[in-house]
Design a protein around this motif. Structure first.
Motif, mmCIF file in Angstrom:
data_model
loop_
_atom_site.group_PDB
_atom_site.id
_atom_site.type_symbol
_atom_site.label_atom_id
_atom_site.label_comp_id
_atom_site.label_asym_id
_atom_site.label_seq_id
_atom_site.Cartn_x
_atom_site.Cartn_y
_atom_site.Cartn_z
ATOM 1 N N GLN A 167 1.054 -1.355 0.083
ATOM 2 C CA GLN A 167 -0.039 -0.004 0.063
ATOM 3 C C GLN A 167 0.908 1.226 0.079
ATOM 4 O OE1 GLN A 167 -3.740 -1.937 2.765
ATOM 5 N NE2 GLN A 167 -2.717 -0.096 3.245
ATOM 6 N N GLY A 168 0.565 2.252 -1.043
ATOM 7 C CA GLY A 168 1.304 3.403 -0.781
ATOM 8 C C GLY A 168 2.769 3.178 -1.626
ATOM 9 N N GLY A 169 3.059 2.037 -1.995
ATOM 10 C CA GLY A 169 4.422 1.963 -2.558
ATOM 11 C C GLY A 169 5.319 1.219 -1.461
ATOM 12 N N GLU A 170 5.343 1.657 -0.288
ATOM 13 C CA GLU A 170 6.369 1.265 0.639
ATOM 14 C C GLU A 170 5.724 0.565 2.035
ATOM 15 O OE1 GLU A 170 8.993 4.546 1.038
ATOM 16 O OE2 GLU A 170 10.028 3.964 -0.862
ATOM 17 N N GLU A 171 4.357 0.611 2.001
ATOM 18 C CA GLU A 171 3.897 -0.049 3.124
ATOM 19 C C GLU A 171 3.414 -1.428 2.884
ATOM 20 O OE1 GLU A 171 0.606 2.328 5.006
ATOM 21 O OE2 GLU A 171 1.700 3.855 5.098
ATOM 22 N N TYR A 172 3.833 -2.448 3.597
ATOM 23 C CA TYR A 172 3.242 -3.875 3.298
ATOM 24 C C TYR A 172 2.436 -4.212 4.499
ATOM 25 C CZ TYR A 172 6.517 -4.024 -0.500
ATOM 26 O OH TYR A 172 7.207 -3.858 -1.702
ATOM 27 N N TRP A 173 1.234 -4.764 4.388
ATOM 28 C CA TRP A 173 0.390 -5.273 5.285
ATOM 29 C C TRP A 173 0.069 -6.742 5.219
ATOM 30 C CZ3 TRP A 173 -2.968 -1.820 8.409
ATOM 31 C CH2 TRP A 173 -2.502 -0.635 8.318
ATOM 32 N N LEU A 174 -0.200 -7.067 6.205
ATOM 33 C CA LEU A 174 -0.367 -8.817 6.450
ATOM 34 C C LEU A 174 -1.788 -9.042 6.774
ATOM 35 C CD1 LEU A 174 0.871 -11.534 6.283
ATOM 36 C CD2 LEU A 174 1.055 -11.494 8.695
ATOM 37 N N VAL A 175 -2.382 -9.873 5.802
ATOM 38 C CA VAL A 175 -3.927 -9.899 6.114
ATOM 39 C C VAL A 175 -3.946 -11.565 6.157
ATOM 40 C CG1 VAL A 175 -6.141 -9.874 5.305
ATOM 41 C CG2 VAL A 175 -4.343 -8.125 4.442
ATOM 42 N N ASP A 176 -4.573 -12.044 7.318
ATOM 43 C CA ASP A 176 -4.959 -13.340 7.366
ATOM 44 C C ASP A 176 -6.293 -13.622 6.649
ATOM 45 O OD1 ASP A 176 -4.584 -16.080 8.996
ATOM 46 O OD2 ASP A 176 -6.490 -15.715 9.118
ATOM 47 N N LEU A 177 -6.170 -14.837 5.984
ATOM 48 C CA LEU A 177 -7.436 -15.003 5.146
ATOM 49 C C LEU A 177 -8.279 -16.050 5.821
ATOM 50 C CD1 LEU A 177 -5.633 -14.820 1.538
ATOM 51 C CD2 LEU A 177 -7.044 -12.971 2.619
ATOM 52 N N GLY A 178 -8.655 -16.070 6.714
ATOM 53 C CA GLY A 178 -9.323 -17.020 7.495
ATOM 54 C C GLY A 178 -8.620 -18.398 7.687
ATOM 55 N N SER A 179 -7.703 -18.459 7.865
ATOM 56 C CA SER A 179 -6.905 -19.720 8.098
ATOM 57 C C SER A 179 -7.281 -20.435 9.177
ATOM 58 C CB SER A 179 -5.247 -19.378 8.152
ATOM 59 O OG SER A 179 -4.779 -18.586 9.307
ATOM 60 N N ARG A 180 -7.168 -21.629 9.058
ATOM 61 C CA ARG A 180 -7.660 -22.683 10.343
ATOM 62 C C ARG A 180 -6.625 -22.444 11.391
ATOM 63 N NH1 ARG A 180 -7.030 -28.079 8.127
ATOM 64 N NH2 ARG A 180 -4.766 -27.905 8.682
ATOM 65 N N ASN A 181 -5.409 -22.496 11.272
ATOM 66 C CA ASN A 181 -4.231 -22.352 12.307
ATOM 67 C C ASN A 181 -3.723 -21.037 12.633
ATOM 68 O OD1 ASN A 181 -4.713 -25.192 13.060
ATOM 69 N ND2 ASN A 181 -3.567 -25.493 11.187
ATOM 70 N N GLY A 182 -4.110 -19.957 11.982
ATOM 71 C CA GLY A 182 -3.870 -18.680 12.392
ATOM 72 C C GLY A 182 -2.573 -18.124 11.771
ATOM 73 N N THR A 183 -2.421 -17.044 11.653
ATOM 74 C CA THR A 183 -1.166 -16.256 10.972
ATOM 75 C C THR A 183 -0.738 -15.310 12.469
ATOM 76 O OG1 THR A 183 -1.871 -16.133 8.928
ATOM 77 C CG2 THR A 183 -0.132 -14.835 9.696
ATOM 78 N N TYR A 184 0.546 -15.567 12.792
ATOM 79 C CA TYR A 184 1.084 -14.873 13.953
ATOM 80 C C TYR A 184 2.059 -13.905 13.555
ATOM 81 C CZ TYR A 184 -1.412 -18.294 16.541
ATOM 82 O OH TYR A 184 -2.272 -19.262 17.149
ATOM 83 N N VAL A 185 2.062 -12.857 14.116
ATOM 84 C CA VAL A 185 3.347 -11.587 13.802
ATOM 85 C C VAL A 185 3.697 -11.239 15.346
ATOM 86 C CG1 VAL A 185 3.739 -9.360 13.240
ATOM 87 C CG2 VAL A 185 2.315 -10.698 11.619
ATOM 88 N N ASN A 186 5.177 -11.811 15.596
ATOM 89 C CA ASN A 186 5.950 -11.541 16.861
ATOM 90 C C ASN A 186 4.716 -12.136 17.785
ATOM 91 O OD1 ASN A 186 7.714 -9.819 15.463
ATOM 92 N ND2 ASN A 186 6.576 -8.086 15.891
#
Length: 293
Positions: free
Chosen positions: A52-71
């Motif tokens: 987004q905006g050229g230099e911002e990167y966003w992580l989106v979980d897509l309803g995964s069964r076991n989840g997505t974790y950041v830190n």
């Protein structure tokens, strides 16, 4: 997409490998993903990294069964990534790396600034803003796991509806998103189809969300280095002002007068009054889709 963009942003594996991220990329266990993570604990389409905006990167979980974790915190809404963030998906651990990102933006040379300015162009577009209603009480009423699955499925279903109709999700906004369609001969039918599909999703009730549709001229471009389009201008601000008003009025869906007029026979609407919008002079007629939509 330039090689320079890919070198500046990448995912580092626990073994020291580098997976370039030069733009939007999905992560999952099937070969159609940009980042293939082969393990039964990883969903087919598990997560999305969205630029987004050229230099911002966003992580989106897509309803995964076991989840997505950041830190080590489970992601239940889009989250902006920073250099060094640790991403865990199933048994895989990835480190987000970005060099020469946002901090360099202020020191761009004049030639780069001029090129970015020249890349901006006026373009007639349709805009759609969606936002979760009552996200705070929703978060309190559900476990983190249940909230993550609910939000992820919602983002995924909305994204599929929009992309099937030829639109693009341009920006994730924590509890919502901005999507757009470039004006074309087929866009009226696409908008009517999209609104009807999202209205059906609204009637399912979980999660409750607001929907706003507007049509106008935007400034498109300005981030050519990553092959991504940036949207700006009064029409974008106008759409977000309507979304804020929809929250105040308790309206599930509002359509601007210009959008309602252009949709014409493609979608029946009902007038909901003339309203002031902060930052814009006068009062503006707004509409809602009829109960049959």
């Amino acid at each position: 997409m330039s090689d320079a963009a890919a070198i500046r942003t990448w995912l580092e594996t626990s073994e020291g490998g580098q997976l370039p991220v030069g733009g939007n990329v999905t992560l999952g266990r099937t070969p159609d993903n940009g980042v293939l993570l082969t393990d039964d604990r990883v969903s087919r389409r598990h997560a999305l990294i969205h630029v987004q905006g050229g230099e911002e990167y966003w992580l989106v979980d897509l309803g995964s069964r076991n989840g997505t974790y950041v830190n080590e915190r489970r992601v239940h809404q889009p989250i902006r990534l920073s250099d060094g963030d640790q991403i865990r998906i199933g048994p895989f651990r990835l480190t987000f790396r970005q060099t020469g990102g946002a901090p360099r933006a202020a020191s761009r040379d004049s030639a780069t600034q001029s090129r970015t300015f020249m890349d901006l162009r006026p373009q007639a577009c349709w805009l759609l803003v969606a936002d979760i209603a009552g996200s705070t009480p929703l978060a309190r009423s559900l476990s983190p796991e249940a909230l993550s699955v609910l939000m992820g499925h919602w983002f995924l279903r909305c994204r599929d509806i929009i992309e099937t109709a030829g639109g693009t999700v341009n920006k994730y906004l924590g509890d919502g998103f901005l999507a757009f369609w470039i004006e074309s001969e087929k866009v009226l039918a696409a908008m009517a189809t999209t609104i009807a599909a999202l209205r059906r999703l609204q009637r399912e009730g979980q999660p409750r969300f607001r929907l706003v549709v507007h049509s106008g001229e935007v400034l498109l471009g300005g981030v050519a280095s990553l092959g991504e389009e940036s949207l700006s201008g009064p029409a974008v601000n106008f759409a977000f002002r309507i979304e804020r008003l929809a929250a105040e009025l308790g309206e599930a869906c509002l359509v601007s007068e210009v959008a309602a007029t252009r949709l014409g026979g493609a979608m029946a609407v009902e007038w909901v009054g003339n309203h002031a919008l902060p930052g814009f002079d006068g009062h503006f007629a707004l509409f809602r889709p009829s109960a049959t939509v």
